[in-house]
Design a protein around this motif. Sequence first.
Motif, PDB file in Angstrom:
ATOM      1  N   THR A  49       0.817  -1.219   0.000  1.00  0.00           N
ATOM      2  CA  THR A  49       0.000   0.000   0.000  1.00  0.00           C
ATOM      3  C   THR A  49       0.850   1.269   0.000  1.00  0.00           C
ATOM      4  N   PHE A  50       2.176   1.117  -0.006  1.00  0.00           N
ATOM      5  CA  PHE A  50       3.085   2.265  -0.025  1.00  0.00           C
ATOM      6  C   PHE A  50       4.210   1.967  -1.023  1.00  0.00           C
ATOM      7  N   PRO A  51       3.871   1.710  -2.294  1.00  0.00           N
ATOM      8  CA  PRO A  51       4.901   1.343  -3.270  1.00  0.00           C
ATOM      9  C   PRO A  51       5.643   2.574  -3.780  1.00  0.00           C
ATOM     10  N   SER A  52       6.748   2.339  -4.472  1.00  0.00           N
ATOM     11  CA  SER A  52       7.397   3.439  -5.183  1.00  0.00           C
ATOM     12  C   SER A  52       6.544   3.787  -6.398  1.00  0.00           C
ATOM     13  N   ILE A  53       6.692   4.992  -6.926  1.00  0.00           N
ATOM     14  CA  ILE A  53       5.849   5.433  -8.038  1.00  0.00           C
ATOM     15  C   ILE A  53       6.028   4.521  -9.255  1.00  0.00           C
ATOM     16  N   GLY A  54       7.250   4.061  -9.464  1.00  0.00           N
ATOM     17  CA  GLY A  54       7.510   3.188 -10.611  1.00  0.00           C
ATOM     18  C   GLY A  54       6.878   1.821 -10.496  1.00  0.00           C
ATOM     19  N   ARG A  55       6.411   1.435  -9.293  1.00  0.00           N
ATOM     20  CA  ARG A  55       5.805   0.117  -9.085  1.00  0.00           C
ATOM     21  C   ARG A  55       4.285   0.178  -8.934  1.00  0.00           C
ATOM     22  N   VAL A  56       3.678   1.313  -9.263  1.00  0.00           N
ATOM     23  CA  VAL A  56       2.216   1.425  -9.206  1.00  0.00           C
ATOM     24  C   VAL A  56       1.620   0.609 -10.346  1.00  0.00           C
ATOM     25  N   ARG A  57       0.679  -0.272 -10.008  1.00  0.00           N
ATOM     26  CA  ARG A  57       0.055  -1.157 -10.994  1.00  0.00           C
ATOM     27  C   ARG A  57      -1.468  -1.104 -10.869  1.00  0.00           C
ATOM     28  N   VAL A  58      -2.154  -1.826 -11.760  1.00  0.00           N
ATOM     29  CA  VAL A  58      -3.617  -1.863 -11.760  1.00  0.00           C
ATOM     30  C   VAL A  58      -4.158  -2.407 -10.441  1.00  0.00           C
ATOM     31  N   LYS A  59      -3.418  -3.313  -9.808  1.00  0.00           N
ATOM     32  CA  LYS A  59      -3.898  -3.912  -8.556  1.00  0.00           C
ATOM     33  C   LYS A  59      -4.041  -2.884  -7.437  1.00  0.00           C
ATOM     34  N   HIS A  60      -3.382  -1.729  -7.566  1.00  0.00           N
ATOM     35  CA  HIS A  60      -3.475  -0.703  -6.530  1.00  0.00           C
ATOM     36  C   HIS A  60      -4.704   0.183  -6.703  1.00  0.00           C
ATOM     37  N   ARG A  61      -5.439  -0.018  -7.777  1.00  0.00           N
ATOM     38  CA  ARG A  61      -6.610   0.819  -8.025  1.00  0.00           C
ATOM     39  C   ARG A  61      -7.732   0.455  -7.051  1.00  0.00           C
ATOM     40  N   GLY A  62      -8.378   1.475  -6.503  1.00  0.00           N
ATOM     41  CA  GLY A  62      -9.544   1.248  -5.656  1.00  0.00           C
ATOM     42  C   GLY A  62      -9.245   1.014  -4.193  1.00  0.00           C
ATOM     43  N   ILE A  63      -7.966   1.171  -3.765  1.00  0.00           N
ATOM     44  CA  ILE A  63      -7.635   1.059  -2.345  1.00  0.00           C
ATOM     45  C   ILE A  63      -7.002   2.374  -1.892  1.00  0.00           C
ATOM     46  N   LEU A  64      -6.845   2.523  -0.581  1.00  0.00           N
ATOM     47  CA  LEU A  64      -6.199   3.716  -0.046  1.00  0.00           C
ATOM     48  C   LEU A  64      -4.692   3.562  -0.234  1.00  0.00           C
ATOM     49  N   LEU A  65      -4.148   4.321  -1.167  1.00  0.00           N
ATOM     50  CA  LEU A  65      -2.758   4.159  -1.598  1.00  0.00           C
ATOM     51  C   LEU A  65      -1.925   5.352  -1.141  1.00  0.00           C
ATOM     52  N   THR A  66      -0.658   5.105  -0.794  1.00  0.00           N
ATOM     53  CA  THR A  66       0.250   6.169  -0.369  1.00  0.00           C
ATOM     54  C   THR A  66       1.499   6.153  -1.252  1.00  0.00           C
ATOM     55  N   LEU A  67       1.891   7.335  -1.752  1.00  0.00           N
ATOM     56  CA  LEU A  67       3.069   7.462  -2.602  1.00  0.00           C
ATOM     57  C   LEU A  67       3.986   8.549  -2.066  1.00  0.00           C
ATOM     58  N   LYS A  68       5.279   8.346  -2.275  1.00  0.00           N
ATOM     59  CA  LYS A  68       6.277   9.314  -1.819  1.00  0.00           C
ATOM     60  C   LYS A  68       7.066   9.805  -3.024  1.00  0.00           C
ATOM     61  N   GLY A  69       7.310  11.124  -3.089  1.00  0.00           N
ATOM     62  CA  GLY A  69       8.070  11.662  -4.206  1.00  0.00           C
ATOM     63  C   GLY A  69       8.387  13.130  -4.021  1.00  0.00           C
ATOM     64  N   THR A  70       8.902  13.723  -5.080  1.00  0.00           N
ATOM     65  CA  THR A  70       9.258  15.142  -5.097  1.00  0.00           C
ATOM     66  C   THR A  70       8.384  15.854  -6.121  1.00  0.00           C
ATOM     67  N   VAL A  71       7.803  16.975  -5.729  1.00  0.00           N
ATOM     68  CA  VAL A  71       6.952  17.748  -6.644  1.00  0.00           C
ATOM     69  C   VAL A  71       7.847  18.402  -7.691  1.00  0.00           C
ATOM     70  N   ILE A  72       7.614  18.069  -8.956  1.00  0.00           N
ATOM     71  CA  ILE A  72       8.420  18.682 -10.009  1.00  0.00           C
ATOM     72  C   ILE A  72       7.607  19.677 -10.837  1.00  0.00           C
ATOM     73  N   ARG A  73       6.281  19.628 -10.710  1.00  0.00           N
ATOM     74  CA  ARG A  73       5.447  20.548 -11.482  1.00  0.00           C
ATOM     75  C   ARG A  73       4.158  20.826 -10.721  1.00  0.00           C
TER      76      ARG A  73
END
Length: 666
Positions: free
Chosen positions: A115-139
Amino acid sequence: MDSHKEEEVPVRLHSAVEYLLRCHSDQLRSIVLSPDPKLHYAVFVDYAELLDADPPLARLVFANPTDYLRFFDEAAIMAHKRVLKDMVSHEKGVEKKFIHVRFNVCGSPLECPETFPSIGRVRVKHRGILLTLKGTVIRSGAVKMYEGQRTYQCKKCKHMFPLYPELETRNSITLPSICPSERSNPCEGTKFQCIESTTVCHDYQEIKIQESTQVLGVGVIPRLILVILQDDLVDTVKAGDDVIITGILTAKWSPDLKDVRCDLDPILIANHVRRTNELKLDIDIPDDVTLKFKQFWSDFRDTPLKGRNAILRGICPQVFGLFTVKLAVALTLIGGVQHVDASGTKIRGESHLLLVGDPGTGKSQFLKFAAKLSNRSVITTGLGSTSAGLTVTAVKDGGEWMLEAGALVLADGGLCCIDEFDSMREHDRATIHEAMEQQTISVAKAGLVTTLGTRTIVFGATNPKGHYDPDQPLSVNTTLSGPLLSRFDIVLVLLDTKNPEWDAVVSSHILAEGESKSCKKDEDLANIWPLPILRRYIHYVKEHFKPVLTKEAEKVISSYYQLQRRSATHNAARTTVRMLESLIRLAQAHARLMFRNEVTRLDAITAILCIESSMTISGIVDCIGNALHSNFTENPDQEYAKQEKLILEKLSSVNEFRESNGLEGL
């Protein structure tokens, strides 16, 4: 929605209302007392707390956030009405229309790879659950308004029902085929009309976040994801911020392009946004490590410089010697204390370092090692960087201009390493002047006028232009302008001169390096410090020590600055007020390195030696020599005593000058 779920909802709504009243009544009360009824307010809930209080409800929020996050917002409205009703007569509360529950998953079981994957590992299976992502705002895009809800009425049975836009269909609203009323005798009406003045609009902002390059392997391209911020979340982050965002993963249609297949682009609809710029989550310093630091300096109480050199040996240990460079890297990473005067003018605490040297002198090795020591770093090369790539660029996305952060903005609060500094065009180098000194970047592009923060350390490396001529100024040897060079606190010149004795020692070290690898796991701090301990030490001294100058240190720094101004040596770019500020920063950094809260004469003289090392021909100390051939001495404390004596003798002429002119009281 089936009948079982219809019966379940009121029970869950009651549970949510009771939970909010029991655990978050203070937040609800402060919302009630706020005067503006049209604003959007937030109630912050720790998911771990909800999991302890009502596990079934917490599981529903995780498994079906699309319904239950909206459901919790309704519960917050009901709970705040009960708080308003229970208030005493003399308190003036105002009923609010928009309250949103924001779930913080920090410290909960949701902080797991699923439930806290890296952005590059986000897949269809993560759709529809409470998901958490970490990153840097670039835009970050402009704040817009969009229609979030509209109420319709069945023309046949007059049943009213809300409809919500779907991002998959570009925020369009799809009408149901038949009347959605749940009655024993179905209505089956097919004609609906929109009820006027029932449209609910929301603030809306799109940002893009990128996964951190520090956690990626070589050759892996950092991935991006679009994040949608709504209502109270808009404008809470800016380009360059590190964030942890919790929300719902969904998708939207990509723009129509001729002869191109239309795909679904993943997006995250944010529920909770947390800035982590100040949290420094990557560096954890246990109490036993802190005690180890204190014990280390207790052991070296009588020979402090020997202890300091033990720390410096841990910097880029694969490179033999280069004591001056390792000291400069340590002082640059630690930095001084930012000063703000009465008028609000800031004098930066971050130091900048430039290595000028022949090929093969280890410049890139030091850059890469410094990036590992910093908890936030960006590495780039001058050949592959433009002014826009270093600072900020304006990009057009969907007909709208947005600002995209460059390397210096992404390194805000950390380190920006620029290799091959000489390969940059003169125009591109000029753009970083403001970023290095004022620690901001002023932007006026495509109608976007703003200022971004760049509180970063700049560590550059460059080759001299042809054969280095010691008789010529540094600006001529490097093709870098004087104003740019003056912004670097330390400029070290590494000349690959022929020295048979040095060549023999270096070759022996390289050949013996393979044999000593088995000993490198030893964490005895009296020997070479391992990288994790070194990172923690630098972070600890920056956080816990704010050194102030003693009278003795002030006198030494002031006298040296005056001597440099009077002599007006060949390196005129360094004899400005910036050099005085650099001396103070370096002296403060050395005091921090020595685990102290005050800047002594030793720190001031070490800062002077660093500045003197910036010149191939020293103006005050004859024993500086080539920084490339500087090595660790057996008795650094005795060596320092000799250097201190030489410097004080040179500075005594300044004191005589002051006394003869009646300036000793100043």
